[in-house]
Design an enzyme around this catalytic site. Structure first.
Site, PDB file in Angstrom:
ATOM      1  N   SER A  26     -43.603  83.360  -2.531  1.00  0.00           N
ATOM      2  CA  SER A  26     -42.209  83.555  -2.908  1.00  0.00           C
ATOM      3  C   SER A  26     -41.627  82.260  -3.488  1.00  0.00           C
ATOM      4  CB  SER A  26     -41.413  84.067  -1.703  1.00  0.00           C
ATOM      5  OG  SER A  26     -40.135  84.511  -2.075  1.00  0.00           O
ATOM      6  N   ASP A  51     -42.081  94.798  -5.706  1.00  0.00           N
ATOM      7  CA  ASP A  51     -41.498  93.462  -5.554  1.00  0.00           C
ATOM      8  C   ASP A  51     -40.703  93.151  -6.823  1.00  0.00           C
ATOM      9  OD1 ASP A  51     -41.119  90.601  -5.473  1.00  0.00           O
ATOM     10  OD2 ASP A  51     -42.848  90.433  -4.141  1.00  0.00           O
ATOM     11  N   HIS A 102     -41.948  93.016  -1.230  1.00  0.00           N
ATOM     12  CA  HIS A 102     -42.024  91.552  -1.183  1.00  0.00           C
ATOM     13  C   HIS A 102     -42.489  91.072   0.191  1.00  0.00           C
ATOM     14  CE1 HIS A 102     -41.062  87.535  -2.577  1.00  0.00           C
ATOM     15  NE2 HIS A 102     -40.404  87.302  -1.451  1.00  0.00           N
TER      16      HIS A 102
END
Length: 311
Positions: free
Chosen positions: A155, A252, A282
């Site tokens: 991320s 995502d 995600h």
């Protein structure tokens, strides 16, 4: 189709129980939530120390290494935690870092880089670069192989990984043999189809959170030309970057910016391996770690790291 109905069945029920975080209003409250305790492995030694950060400030790093290690130099991984550049701490990824140490037989160093909005760009990336320089200059102290240093993160940690590879290349800094930016946060523009598609607040990370996080991270720099060290998608040249592994879930918001990054790396002559996981949101492998698809994804990227560092 409704977002939850698109989520893979083995992930769906757990996802429903995940607390919803909406930025910026939930930032302070979320930061106060205790990090769940992790049963540390008896095979991994974790130590903490302070080194100079990007502005010379005192910065915490965590070092993970095998308890039983030979006198031979080990490969090393700089691991940057996730959290949208505004949340997170190395403690939150203890379990993953321990897994990497045991599977790869390496040392992992994870910096407690400064977070936005209190510390906007370039604080975080400069802290990561300072960690990289320290790791590669302390090879005797750490007993690591300076030619087998990799970088990774998920991320925002993936965004920092991609930015760090660019920065090290452009500054002619330490040699990085492999990068692993997982579902990376690399595009501040929020113009991809997936950034418009994933808006449901149950998606863990979704459009409005992403917009708010980028605003906090970029701070005053948002009003000028955005640096590729802030948003790596903006890099015009990806040549000369290290071999890369990345993955992303189909649900995502970073799906399309990851695919674009992968394609551009390949076009620039960089060896790249990529996995797209249908029905996955995600950071799904952290949210539902026991699911078969989560274990498959986690094992996949740890094995890629092991291949890169151990041949």
């Amino acid at each position: 189709m409704e977002f939850l109905n698109r989520v893979k069945a083995e992930l769906r029920e757990n996802l429903k129980a995940v607390p919803i975080i909406q930025l910026p209003q939930d930032l302070a409250k979320t930061r106060q939530v205790p990090i769940p305790s992790n049963a540390n492995s008896e095979h991994v030694r974790i130590t903490e120390r302070f080194i100079p950060g990007g502005d010379g400030q005192e910065m915490l790093i965590k070092i993970y290494e095998p308890v039983q290690r030979s006198k031979e130099e080990l490969p090393a991984v700089l691991w940057s935690h996730g959290g949208g550049y505004v949340l997170g701490h190395p403690n939150g990824e203890d379990s993953l870092c321990e897994s990497i140490v045991q599977a790869v037989n390496c040392i992992v160093v994870s910096p407690d880089y400064r977070l936005a909005p209190e510390h906007s760009y370039p604080a975080a990336i400069e802290d990561c670069y300072a960690t990289l320089v320290w790791m590669t200059s302390a090879t005797n102290e750490l007993n690591v192989d300076p030619m087998r240093v990799a970088i990774g993160g998920g991320s925002a940690g993936g965004g920092l990984t991609a930015a760090l590879a660019l920065m090290a290349r452009d500054r002619k800094g330490p040699v990085i043999c492999f990068q692993m930016p997982l579902y990376p946060m690399v595009d501040d523009r929020n113009i991809t189809p997936s950034s418009y598609e994933i808006t449901d607040i149950h998606a863990v990370w979704f459009r409005s959170n992403n917009i708010s996080a980028w605003e906090m991270y970029l701070g005053d720099s948002a009003h000028g030309e955005i640096s590729p060290y802030a948003a790596p998608t903006r890099a015009k040249n990806l040549e000369g970057l290290p071999p890369t592994y990345t993955c992303v879930g189909q649900l995502d918001p970073f799906r399309d910016e990851t695919i674009d990054y992968v394609a551009r790396l390949a076009q620039a002559g960089v060896d790249v391996e990529f996995q797209l996981y249908p029905g996955c949101f995600h950071a799904f492998e952290h949210i539902v770690p026991d699911a078969e698809i989560s274990q498959h994804a986690k094992n996949g990227y740890i094995e890629a790291l092991s291949r890169a560092l151990n041949g």
